[in-house]
Design a protein around this motif. Structure first.
Motif, PDB file in Angstrom:
ATOM      1  N   ARG A   1       2.683  -1.873  12.258  1.00 34.48           N
ATOM      2  CA  ARG A   1       3.978  -1.957  12.411  1.00 34.48           C
ATOM      3  C   ARG A   1       4.592  -2.695  13.600  1.00 34.48           C
ATOM      4  O   ARG A   1       3.902  -2.837  14.705  1.00 34.48           O
ATOM      5  CB  ARG A   1       4.522  -0.364  12.764  1.00 34.48           C
ATOM      6  N   THR A   2       5.558  -3.565  13.313  1.00 38.48           N
ATOM      7  CA  THR A   2       6.130  -4.381  14.340  1.00 38.48           C
ATOM      8  C   THR A   2       7.148  -3.544  15.445  1.00 38.48           C
ATOM      9  O   THR A   2       7.961  -3.160  15.031  1.00 38.48           O
ATOM     10  CB  THR A   2       6.935  -5.620  13.773  1.00 38.48           C
ATOM     11  N   VAL A   3       6.858  -3.968  16.389  1.00 44.35           N
ATOM     12  CA  VAL A   3       7.948  -3.375  17.555  1.00 44.35           C
ATOM     13  C   VAL A   3       8.782  -4.303  17.955  1.00 44.35           C
ATOM     14  O   VAL A   3       8.588  -5.255  18.717  1.00 44.35           O
ATOM     15  CB  VAL A   3       6.946  -2.787  18.946  1.00 44.35           C
ATOM     16  N   PRO A   4      10.279  -4.066  17.812  1.00 45.39           N
ATOM     17  CA  PRO A   4      11.318  -4.954  18.065  1.00 45.39           C
ATOM     18  C   PRO A   4      11.119  -5.242  19.557  1.00 45.39           C
ATOM     19  O   PRO A   4      11.088  -4.396  20.509  1.00 45.39           O
ATOM     20  CB  PRO A   4      12.446  -4.533  17.643  1.00 45.39           C
TER      21      PRO A   4
ATOM     22  N   SER B   1      10.031   3.388  26.524  1.00 49.76           N
ATOM     23  CA  SER B   1       8.487   3.102  26.693  1.00 49.76           C
ATOM     24  C   SER B   1       8.031   3.249  25.023  1.00 49.76           C
ATOM     25  O   SER B   1       8.636   4.247  24.117  1.00 49.76           O
ATOM     26  CB  SER B   1       7.675   4.050  27.261  1.00 49.76           C
ATOM     27  N   VAL B   2       6.919   2.437  24.444  1.00 52.02           N
ATOM     28  CA  VAL B   2       6.406   2.620  23.260  1.00 52.02           C
ATOM     29  C   VAL B   2       5.679   3.992  23.224  1.00 52.02           C
ATOM     30  O   VAL B   2       5.067   4.201  24.375  1.00 52.02           O
ATOM     31  CB  VAL B   2       5.537   1.438  23.136  1.00 52.02           C
ATOM     32  N   ALA B   3       5.296   4.487  22.195  1.00 47.46           N
ATOM     33  CA  ALA B   3       4.471   5.589  22.059  1.00 47.46           C
ATOM     34  C   ALA B   3       3.224   5.349  22.520  1.00 47.46           C
ATOM     35  O   ALA B   3       2.849   4.140  22.560  1.00 47.46           O
ATOM     36  CB  ALA B   3       4.809   6.437  20.662  1.00 47.46           C
ATOM     37  N   ASP B   4       2.347   6.582  22.688  1.00 46.70           N
ATOM     38  CA  ASP B   4       0.856   6.081  23.068  1.00 46.70           C
ATOM     39  C   ASP B   4       0.364   5.449  21.891  1.00 46.70           C
ATOM     40  O   ASP B   4       0.637   5.603  20.763  1.00 46.70           O
ATOM     41  CB  ASP B   4       0.118   7.661  23.213  1.00 46.70           C
ATOM     42  N   GLY B   5      -0.626   4.767  22.164  1.00 43.49           N
ATOM     43  CA  GLY B   5      -1.351   3.864  21.094  1.00 43.49           C
ATOM     44  C   GLY B   5      -1.610   2.613  21.666  1.00 43.49           C
ATOM     45  O   GLY B   5      -1.653   2.196  22.746  1.00 43.49           O
ATOM     46  N   ARG B   6      -2.403   2.080  20.733  1.00 45.07           N
ATOM     47  CA  ARG B   6      -2.887   0.268  20.908  1.00 45.07           C
ATOM     48  C   ARG B   6      -1.770  -0.497  20.327  1.00 45.07           C
ATOM     49  O   ARG B   6      -1.435  -0.570  19.145  1.00 45.07           O
ATOM     50  CB  ARG B   6      -4.025   0.395  20.509  1.00 45.07           C
ATOM     51  N   TYR B   7      -1.547  -1.541  21.398  1.00 45.76           N
ATOM     52  CA  TYR B   7      -0.676  -2.744  20.805  1.00 45.76           C
ATOM     53  C   TYR B   7      -1.267  -3.948  21.184  1.00 45.76           C
ATOM     54  O   TYR B   7      -2.086  -4.006  22.006  1.00 45.76           O
ATOM     55  CB  TYR B   7       0.697  -2.399  21.504  1.00 45.76           C
TER      56      TYR B   7
END
Length: 202
Positions: free
Chosen positions: A147-150, A177-183
């Motif tokens: 998923r792409t984060v704008p 903040s983005v949710a927990d996870g790997r980006y």
């Protein structure tokens, strides 16, 4: 009447190095000196040496009187390349200026304020090696699920160096903040250009 002595005429083959116009190149990429010509009755019979001006040197290779050698300069700067041709005990020399520039590069990426301890990720700061301009879509942040984060990009120039600050937009944020996870952050080099030279990152 006394005999007239025979005249002795010695023909000297011309030998010259035409360095041609000054040239420019990019650090880390091969540069050719195809504009350099060696003028001689038999160019293949002339021994040619190239001093690249950065501590490197090599024998010149000619094709139809033109140099075919390439050289890679490791760092940006202005160098003086010297081409020396020798034939039948005679020497000719030509010089030209070589202006080498560097492509812009990403100097570093900082998460939030750079602290190693963080429970939220609200921004990414990308520092470049020089002042740059960027097209839309130069930055992309993707989650592990694809998923792409704008992102929203803010720019500043600090001591002649461009700094881009990325903040997140769109759904699924928690306090910015983005949710927990790997980006994964991707900087699309073909969309980032040096403000001085117009060269892209890659």
């Amino acid at each position: 009447m006394p005999a007239t002595p025979d005249a002795v005429v010695r023909v000297v083959d011309p030998l010259a190095v035409d360095a041609g116009p000054d040239v420019g190149g990019v650090a880390g990429e091969p540069l050719a000196l195809g504009g350099v010509r060696v003028a001689h009755r038999d160019p293949a019979g002339a021994a040619v040496w190239i001093d690249w001006g950065d501590g490197g040197g090599e024998a010149g290779v000619l094709a139809d009187g033109r140099l075919t050698n390439t050289h890679t300069y490791a760092t940006a700067g202005v160098y003086t390349a010297t081409v020396t041709a020798t034939a039948a005990g005679r020497t000719a020399t030509g010089t030209l200026s070589v202006a080498v520039v560097a492509r812009p590069a990403v100097g570093g990426v900082r998460v939030n304020d750079g602290s190693a301890q963080r429970s939220m990720v609200t921004s990414l700061t990308v520092t470049f090696s020089e002042a740059v301009t960027a097209d839309a879509g130069a930055f992309e942040v993707r989650a592990a699920d694809g998923r792409t984060v704008p992102v929203r990009v803010g720019w500043a120039v600090v001591n002649g160096i461009s700094v881009a600050t990325l903040t997140f937009t769109g759904p699924g944020l928690e306090g910015g903040s983005v949710a927990d996870g790997r980006y994964v952050l991707t900087v699309r080099g073909e969309r980032v250009r040096s403000a001085a030279t117009g060269l892209t990152i890659g």
